[in-house]
Design a protein around this motif. Structure first.
Motif, PDB file in Angstrom:
ATOM      1  N   SER A 194     -15.513  37.174  18.428  1.00  0.00           N
ATOM      2  CA  SER A 194     -16.976  37.310  18.513  1.00  0.00           C
ATOM      3  C   SER A 194     -17.746  37.379  17.254  1.00  0.00           C
ATOM      4  O   SER A 194     -18.981  37.242  17.399  1.00  0.00           O
ATOM      5  CB  SER A 194     -17.436  38.830  19.179  1.00  0.00           C
TER       6      SER A 194
ATOM      7  N   ASN B  61     -18.466  51.282  17.098  1.00  0.00           N
ATOM      8  CA  ASN B  61     -17.460  51.360  16.283  1.00  0.00           C
ATOM      9  C   ASN B  61     -18.043  51.709  14.865  1.00  0.00           C
ATOM     10  O   ASN B  61     -19.110  51.095  14.699  1.00  0.00           O
ATOM     11  CB  ASN B  61     -16.813  50.025  15.915  1.00  0.00           C
TER      12      ASN B  61
ATOM     13  N   ASP C 225     -23.009  44.641  21.683  1.00  0.00           N
ATOM     14  CA  ASP C 225     -21.663  44.410  21.161  1.00  0.00           C
ATOM     15  C   ASP C 225     -20.753  45.292  21.985  1.00  0.00           C
ATOM     16  O   ASP C 225     -20.518  46.623  21.594  1.00  0.00           O
ATOM     17  CB  ASP C 225     -21.474  44.638  19.675  1.00  0.00           C
TER      18      ASP C 225
ATOM     19  N   TYR D 145     -15.466  47.089  23.076  1.00  0.00           N
ATOM     20  CA  TYR D 145     -14.474  48.073  23.397  1.00  0.00           C
ATOM     21  C   TYR D 145     -14.662  48.456  24.917  1.00  0.00           C
ATOM     22  O   TYR D 145     -14.119  49.682  25.458  1.00  0.00           O
ATOM     23  CB  TYR D 145     -14.651  49.273  22.552  1.00  0.00           C
TER      24      TYR D 145
ATOM     25  N   THR E 114     -15.054  40.542  23.546  1.00  0.00           N
ATOM     26  CA  THR E 114     -13.875  39.981  22.661  1.00  0.00           C
ATOM     27  C   THR E 114     -12.418  40.186  23.410  1.00  0.00           C
ATOM     28  O   THR E 114     -12.203  41.221  23.996  1.00  0.00           O
ATOM     29  CB  THR E 114     -13.649  40.583  21.296  1.00  0.00           C
TER      30      THR E 114
ATOM     31  N   SER F 119      -9.875  40.534  21.444  1.00  0.00           N
ATOM     32  CA  SER F 119      -9.215  41.097  20.294  1.00  0.00           C
ATOM     33  C   SER F 119      -8.677  42.574  20.473  1.00  0.00           C
ATOM     34  O   SER F 119      -7.756  43.110  19.893  1.00  0.00           O
ATOM     35  CB  SER F 119      -9.865  41.064  18.965  1.00  0.00           C
ATOM     36  N   LYS F 120      -9.217  43.095  21.385  1.00  0.00           N
ATOM     37  CA  LYS F 120      -8.935  44.364  21.376  1.00  0.00           C
ATOM     38  C   LYS F 120      -8.210  44.849  22.856  1.00  0.00           C
ATOM     39  O   LYS F 120      -6.989  44.847  22.772  1.00  0.00           O
ATOM     40  CB  LYS F 120     -10.320  45.593  21.294  1.00  0.00           C
TER      41      LYS F 120
ATOM     42  N   ARG G 162      -8.243  34.701  18.487  1.00  0.00           N
ATOM     43  CA  ARG G 162      -9.618  34.545  18.160  1.00  0.00           C
ATOM     44  C   ARG G 162     -10.230  34.038  19.176  1.00  0.00           C
ATOM     45  O   ARG G 162     -10.837  32.745  19.440  1.00  0.00           O
ATOM     46  CB  ARG G 162      -9.979  33.559  16.837  1.00  0.00           C
TER      47      ARG G 162
END
Ligand SMILES: *Cc1c(COP(=O)(O)O)cnc(C)c1O
Length: 349
Positions: free
Chosen positions: A81, A155, A180, A183, A207, A209-210, A218
């Motif tokens: 992201s 975050n 954003d 999470y 994303t 990624s989490k 990515r």
């Protein structure tokens, strides 16, 4: 009354006039087995990866559409992201002229990207209970305020912004509001992607990624109006999502049950850690979190950080962030890791 939203007024003039790069694979669809591809100067011998990836990631977007319930026409994929965020700066913010608004303590990349792109970053602190200070934010806005970044769940605090505050901001701010949601999969609250149709200036980023366990490949997702997506598509690098990433995400999304199980397990471990933290005598305050981490205030963050390093445990010291004096951020690990962390925390002198 605010003036009606007009995207054309937000786009940098050079981007509005841009004639996008057209790649060989843009001009002709892939996947047509019978065609002979002599157009892109690739090596013709099959390695499974000798061809350029699909620049529009059609198959992957269809899969994400199925899982997230947002049309592929409202979707742009990025190399994390972070790439999506950078595209937003480059499409809308004129270097040396425009400004963005961020709400510290928050994700550090917004400020870094602003600095890289020579954009003023107007910071408006969150309130003491980590909510957007709506009147102060609106006071900072001027005609050159292009982007407002709302990180929710945030975050490093782990907290969610109230629906009322976000609604007020999306309806009063005439630039783009970027929520954003890195999470969101750990949160009880619903994604704002469900409200895309209501707000033409809303942009949502997520994303893999989490929660999805794919930080290494990515992949970031951006949801917005078709009009905004078209602008971002016109400036993205043609082959920004590589073939291995596209294939891996498609196969990983077949395991959605496993991912959901992991999310539940992480949440359970988070609650276990939370209960322990509040009982520790060097812990001053624990912030309830809708993410996979916990921010907590301790007596002496540097001391506790070093003690944990001695034990081979790396956490994040967030003490330099505003409103975060003497705080440590704990990412939730596996049940085994959490058990060990808890044992060590209980023994700290
Ligand atoms: C981790 C994180 C990201 C990074 O996402 P990538 O897709 O890995 O680039 C974005 N926003 C927030 C708030 C994060 O914490």
């Amino acid at each position: 009354m605010k003036t009606p939203f007009n995207l054309k007024n937000l786009i940098r003039p050079n981007i509005l006039e841009l004639k996008p790069y057209s790649s060989a694979r843009d001009e002709f669809n892939q996947g047509q087995e019978t065609m002979m591809f002599l157009d892109a100067n690739e090596n013709p011998f099959d390695t499974g990866l000798n061809r350029y990836p699909d620049p529009q990631q059609r198959i992957l977007k269809k899969e994400i559409e199925k899982h997230k319930g947002v049309s592929e026409n409202n979707m742009l994929l990025g190399n994390g992201s972070d790439e999506v965020l950078d595209l937003l700066f480059r499409a809308f913010c004129r270097p040396g002229k425009d400004n963005i608004i961020t709400l510290p303590p928050t994700y550090g990349m917004y400020g870094v990207l602003a600095a890289i792109n020579d954009i003023e970053n107007r910071k408006v602190l969150l309130t003491k209970d980590f909510q957007p200070d709506v009147p102060s934010i609106l006071q900072q806005v001027d005609a050159k305020s292009k982007l407002l970044f709302l990180c929710s769940p945030n975050n490093p605090t782990g907290t969610v912004f109230s629906e009322t505050a976000i609604t007020q901001l999306v309806t009063s701010f005439n630039g783009l509001v970027i929520i954003d949601e890195a999470y969101i999969d750990f949160s009880e609250t619903e994604s704002w992607s469900k409200k895309l149709n209501q707000y033409p200036n809303l942009v949502i980023t997520q994303t893999l990624s989490k929660a999805y366990g794919l930080a290494g490949i990515r992949l970031g997702i951006c949801y917005a109006s078709e009009e905004i997506i078209t602008v971002l598509n016109s400036i993205k690098p043609p082959y920004n999502i590589n073939t291995l990433t596209q294939e891996k995400v498609i196969s990983q999304l077949q395991n959605i049950k496993k991912i959901k199980t992991e999310i539940n397990l992480i949440t359970k471990e988070k609650n276990t850690l939370l209960k322990v933290l509040v009982e520790l005598n060097f812990v001053i305050k624990v912030i309830p979190s809708e993410t996979n981490f916990i921010l907590c205030e301790v007596d002496n963050a540097n001391k506790r950080y070093d003690q944990l390093i001695e034990e081979g445990i790396v956490v994040r010291n967030r003490s330099k962030e505003p409103l975060c004096n003497n705080t440590l951020r704990f990412t939730i690990g596996t049940p085994e890791e959490n058990k060990r962390l808890i044992a060590i925390l209980k023994n700290l002198k």
